[in-house]
Motif scaffolding. Structure first.
Motif, PDB file in Angstrom:
ATOM      1  N   LEU A 211       0.831  -1.201   0.000  1.00  0.00           N
ATOM      2  CA  LEU A 211       0.000   0.000   0.000  1.00  0.00           C
ATOM      3  C   LEU A 211       0.871   1.260   0.000  1.00  0.00           C
ATOM      4  CD1 LEU A 211      -2.918  -0.945   2.434  1.00  0.00           C
ATOM      5  CD2 LEU A 211      -2.908  -0.922  -0.069  1.00  0.00           C
ATOM      6  N   ASN A 212       2.003   1.191   0.686  1.00  0.00           N
ATOM      7  CA  ASN A 212       2.899   2.340   0.693  1.00  0.00           C
ATOM      8  C   ASN A 212       3.488   2.583  -0.695  1.00  0.00           C
ATOM      9  OD1 ASN A 212       4.020   4.423   2.362  1.00  0.00           O
ATOM     10  ND2 ASN A 212       6.007   3.441   2.099  1.00  0.00           N
ATOM     11  N   VAL A 213       3.788   1.507  -1.423  1.00  0.00           N
ATOM     12  CA  VAL A 213       4.297   1.640  -2.789  1.00  0.00           C
ATOM     13  C   VAL A 213       3.234   2.273  -3.680  1.00  0.00           C
ATOM     14  CG1 VAL A 213       5.070   0.389  -4.829  1.00  0.00           C
ATOM     15  CG2 VAL A 213       5.931  -0.248  -2.579  1.00  0.00           C
ATOM     16  N   LEU A 214       1.971   1.882  -3.493  1.00  0.00           N
ATOM     17  CA  LEU A 214       0.898   2.483  -4.280  1.00  0.00           C
ATOM     18  C   LEU A 214       0.789   3.971  -3.973  1.00  0.00           C
ATOM     19  CD1 LEU A 214      -1.846  -0.292  -4.006  1.00  0.00           C
ATOM     20  CD2 LEU A 214      -0.209   0.093  -5.852  1.00  0.00           C
ATOM     21  N   ARG A 215       0.985   4.345  -2.714  1.00  0.00           N
ATOM     22  CA  ARG A 215       0.976   5.775  -2.361  1.00  0.00           C
ATOM     23  C   ARG A 215       2.105   6.502  -3.088  1.00  0.00           C
ATOM     24  NH1 ARG A 215       0.664   3.605   2.978  1.00  0.00           N
ATOM     25  NH2 ARG A 215      -1.477   3.562   3.740  1.00  0.00           N
ATOM     26  N   MET A 216       3.294   5.893  -3.102  1.00  0.00           N
ATOM     27  CA  MET A 216       4.419   6.528  -3.791  1.00  0.00           C
ATOM     28  C   MET A 216       4.115   6.700  -5.267  1.00  0.00           C
ATOM     29  SD  MET A 216       8.026   5.166  -2.240  1.00  0.00           S
ATOM     30  CE  MET A 216       7.690   3.417  -2.373  1.00  0.00           C
ATOM     31  N   ALA A 217       3.508   5.667  -5.875  1.00  0.00           N
ATOM     32  CA  ALA A 217       3.203   5.741  -7.299  1.00  0.00           C
ATOM     33  C   ALA A 217       2.247   6.893  -7.585  1.00  0.00           C
ATOM     34  CB  ALA A 217       2.601   4.419  -7.774  1.00  0.00           C
ATOM     35  N   VAL A 218       1.256   7.067  -6.731  1.00  0.00           N
ATOM     36  CA  VAL A 218       0.311   8.170  -6.911  1.00  0.00           C
ATOM     37  C   VAL A 218       1.020   9.503  -6.705  1.00  0.00           C
ATOM     38  CG1 VAL A 218      -1.776   9.255  -5.991  1.00  0.00           C
ATOM     39  CG2 VAL A 218      -1.689   6.771  -6.276  1.00  0.00           C
ATOM     40  N   ALA A 219       1.901   9.573  -5.708  1.00  0.00           N
ATOM     41  CA  ALA A 219       2.632  10.813  -5.444  1.00  0.00           C
ATOM     42  C   ALA A 219       3.514  11.199  -6.618  1.00  0.00           C
ATOM     43  CB  ALA A 219       3.475  10.668  -4.177  1.00  0.00           C
ATOM     44  N   MET A 220       3.931  10.209  -7.407  1.00  0.00           N
ATOM     45  CA  MET A 220       4.775  10.459  -8.576  1.00  0.00           C
ATOM     46  C   MET A 220       3.925  10.683  -9.825  1.00  0.00           C
ATOM     47  SD  MET A 220       7.489   7.470  -7.612  1.00  0.00           S
ATOM     48  CE  MET A 220       8.192   7.326  -9.247  1.00  0.00           C
ATOM     49  N   ASN A 221       2.652  11.019  -9.623  1.00  0.00           N
ATOM     50  CA  ASN A 221       1.721  11.322 -10.708  1.00  0.00           C
ATOM     51  C   ASN A 221       1.309  10.091 -11.513  1.00  0.00           C
ATOM     52  OD1 ASN A 221       1.694  14.229 -10.299  1.00  0.00           O
ATOM     53  ND2 ASN A 221       3.789  14.187 -11.062  1.00  0.00           N
ATOM     54  N   GLY A 222       1.468   8.904 -10.907  1.00  0.00           N
ATOM     55  CA  GLY A 222       1.006   7.694 -11.577  1.00  0.00           C
ATOM     56  C   GLY A 222      -0.504   7.586 -11.512  1.00  0.00           C
ATOM     57  N   LYS A 223      -1.099   7.027 -12.552  1.00  0.00           N
ATOM     58  CA  LYS A 223      -2.550   6.830 -12.588  1.00  0.00           C
ATOM     59  C   LYS A 223      -2.817   5.332 -12.463  1.00  0.00           C
ATOM     60  CE  LYS A 223      -3.459  10.938 -15.399  1.00  0.00           C
ATOM     61  NZ  LYS A 223      -3.945  11.687 -14.231  1.00  0.00           N
ATOM     62  N   LEU A 224      -3.090   4.894 -11.232  1.00  0.00           N
ATOM     63  CA  LEU A 224      -3.341   3.479 -11.000  1.00  0.00           C
ATOM     64  C   LEU A 224      -4.670   3.077 -11.621  1.00  0.00           C
ATOM     65  CD1 LEU A 224      -2.223   3.172  -7.278  1.00  0.00           C
ATOM     66  CD2 LEU A 224      -0.886   2.769  -9.340  1.00  0.00           C
ATOM     67  N   LYS A 225      -4.668   1.964 -12.318  1.00  0.00           N
ATOM     68  CA  LYS A 225      -5.904   1.465 -12.921  1.00  0.00           C
ATOM     69  C   LYS A 225      -6.417   0.305 -12.084  1.00  0.00           C
ATOM     70  CE  LYS A 225      -4.720   3.146 -17.529  1.00  0.00           C
ATOM     71  NZ  LYS A 225      -4.533   2.797 -18.970  1.00  0.00           N
ATOM     72  N   ASN A 226      -6.266  -0.912 -12.568  1.00  0.00           N
ATOM     73  CA  ASN A 226      -6.749  -2.075 -11.825  1.00  0.00           C
ATOM     74  C   ASN A 226      -5.599  -2.701 -11.053  1.00  0.00           C
ATOM     75  OD1 ASN A 226      -9.399  -1.911 -13.093  1.00  0.00           O
ATOM     76  ND2 ASN A 226      -8.371  -2.642 -14.936  1.00  0.00           N
ATOM     77  N   VAL A 227      -5.773  -2.865  -9.743  1.00  0.00           N
ATOM     78  CA  VAL A 227      -4.746  -3.466  -8.899  1.00  0.00           C
ATOM     79  C   VAL A 227      -5.351  -4.652  -8.168  1.00  0.00           C
ATOM     80  CG1 VAL A 227      -3.155  -3.120  -6.987  1.00  0.00           C
ATOM     81  CG2 VAL A 227      -3.582  -1.249  -8.589  1.00  0.00           C
ATOM     82  N   LEU A 228      -4.688  -5.793  -8.264  1.00  0.00           N
ATOM     83  CA  LEU A 228      -5.108  -7.008  -7.574  1.00  0.00           C
ATOM     84  C   LEU A 228      -3.969  -7.493  -6.692  1.00  0.00           C
ATOM     85  CD1 LEU A 228      -6.731  -8.921 -10.582  1.00  0.00           C
ATOM     86  CD2 LEU A 228      -7.931  -7.586  -8.830  1.00  0.00           C
ATOM     87  N   LEU A 229      -4.313  -8.222  -5.639  1.00  0.00           N
ATOM     88  CA  LEU A 229      -3.311  -8.834  -4.765  1.00  0.00           C
ATOM     89  C   LEU A 229      -3.565 -10.328  -4.694  1.00  0.00           C
ATOM     90  CD1 LEU A 229      -1.074  -8.859  -2.555  1.00  0.00           C
ATOM     91  CD2 LEU A 229      -2.895  -8.447  -0.882  1.00  0.00           C
ATOM     92  N   VAL A 230      -2.578 -11.111  -5.059  1.00  0.00           N
ATOM     93  CA  VAL A 230      -2.603 -12.554  -4.804  1.00  0.00           C
ATOM     94  C   VAL A 230      -1.735 -12.773  -3.573  1.00  0.00           C
ATOM     95  CG1 VAL A 230      -1.935 -14.824  -5.648  1.00  0.00           C
ATOM     96  CG2 VAL A 230      -3.004 -13.190  -7.196  1.00  0.00           C
ATOM     97  N   GLY A 231      -2.378 -13.075  -2.459  1.00  0.00           N
ATOM     98  CA  GLY A 231      -1.663 -13.170  -1.188  1.00  0.00           C
ATOM     99  C   GLY A 231      -1.773 -14.548  -0.576  1.00  0.00           C
ATOM    100  N   CYS A 232      -0.782 -14.872   0.246  1.00  0.00           N
ATOM    101  CA  CYS A 232      -0.767 -16.165   0.934  1.00  0.00           C
ATOM    102  C   CYS A 232      -0.574 -15.941   2.423  1.00  0.00           C
ATOM    103  CB  CYS A 232       0.363 -17.035   0.376  1.00  0.00           C
ATOM    104  SG  CYS A 232       0.467 -18.666   1.144  1.00  0.00           S
ATOM    105  N   GLU A 233      -1.402 -16.602   3.223  1.00  0.00           N
ATOM    106  CA  GLU A 233      -1.262 -16.509   4.679  1.00  0.00           C
ATOM    107  C   GLU A 233       0.054 -17.153   5.109  1.00  0.00           C
ATOM    108  OE1 GLU A 233      -2.103 -15.328   8.366  1.00  0.00           O
ATOM    109  OE2 GLU A 233      -3.689 -15.146   6.859  1.00  0.00           O
ATOM    110  N   PRO A 234       0.939 -16.387   5.771  1.00  0.00           N
ATOM    111  CA  PRO A 234       2.241 -16.952   6.177  1.00  0.00           C
ATOM    112  C   PRO A 234       2.134 -17.756   7.469  1.00  0.00           C
ATOM    113  CG  PRO A 234       2.100 -14.657   6.826  1.00  0.00           C
ATOM    114  CD  PRO A 234       0.818 -14.958   6.086  1.00  0.00           C
TER     115      PRO A 234
END
Length: 273
Positions: A211-234
């Motif tokens: 989520l912090n990386v997504l914030r950085m991308a937006v701060a750098m004027n990035g236009k996020l479109k579709n974002v998905l997370l494939v996650g695994c319970e550790p």
């Protein structure tokens, strides 16, 4: 001027964007350095290199200057933190905007472009799940050119830059603690409206918070479109001592995640354009 003098100027005026030639340049855009002839040894060394615009500053006479961080600087994360020695200031006429290659644009009209980003720290046990999945994808799957699979590890800035490249869908692959049995694989669509203030993104050097990386991308004027997370319970994240290698349940879930990502990518590519 030295670094502290520039910091005084930065406290005065920052500019959001600048037109160089016929191209608009913003923070986060890439440029090629073209120092004026007759400069010092540093100018000669930097000539022709590519860099990312960290800020655009205006001096007391109203002249614009471009502050950049070199693409090839091993300490570029420090530059983006505004640390001395990793940022360089150039007049606007000394930088040349790097135009986006058009080769992928044609492909994008045929198929949506997809980025699969494996992230995590391999020295923290199951936190290396995303890295292992990306390696398995690269070794076992033959995706079309519209799909790019990258092991980003803990390189948050590199991922933030990659998100500027116009992908229709980004699939983040990571350990995802959410109270399920270890090895549980989930497909989640993050709520981008909960990112908060992009300017509050924190630089992390030994881990990567998606989520912090997504914030950085937006701060750098990035236009996020579709974002998905494939996650695994550790089962374990390595503890204070660090631990390489996935636990049994998470290692067994790698192929499940690979197959899930392949199905998701196939659905995306089959969507009408």
């Amino acid at each position: 001027m030295n670094e502290w003098e520039w910091q005084l100027l930065e406290d005065k005026t920052s500019v959001d964007r600048l037109v160089i030639g016929d191209t608009e340049v913003k923070v986060g855009h890439r440029v090629r350095l073209r120092p004026k002839p007759g400069g010092d040894v540093l100018d000669i060394a930097l000539a022709g290199q590519t860099a990312v615009v960290e800020s655009i500053e205006q001096d007391y006479e109203g002249k614009n200057h471009v502050c950049v961080v070199l693409d090839d600087d091993p300490g570029r994360d420090l530059g983006l933190l505004r640390q001395p020695g990793h940022r360089f200031f150039f007049d606007a006429e000394e930088v040349e905007p790097v135009r986006v290659e058009q080769s992928h644009v044609k492909a994008a009209t045929q198929q949506p472009r997809v980025l699969v980003a494996g992230i995590g720290n391999i020295f923290l046990g199951d936190d290396g799940f995303g890295v292992e999945v990306s390696h398995r994808l690269l070794s076992t799957r033959d995706f079309p050119a519209a799909v790019k699979v990258v092991d980003f590890g803990i390189r948050g800035f590199d991922l933030a830059y990659a998100l500027q490249d116009g992908y229709e869908t980004t699939i983040l692959v990571d350990a995802y603690p959410h109270g399920q049995p270890p090895g549980t694989v989930s497909l989640v669509e993050p709520d981008l409206s909960t990112l908060g203030d992009p300017q509050q993104a924190v630089v992390e050097t030994h881990e990567m918070n998606p989520l912090n990386v997504l914030r950085m991308a937006v701060a750098m004027n990035g236009k996020l479109k579709n974002v998905l997370l494939v996650g695994c319970e550790p089962a374990t994240l390595g503890g204070e001592e660090g631990q390489m290698g996935l636990s049994g349940p998470v290692a067994a879930a790698v192929d499940e995640a690979v197959n899930l990502i392949a199905r998701v990518v196939d659905r995306i590519l089959q969507q009408p354009q």
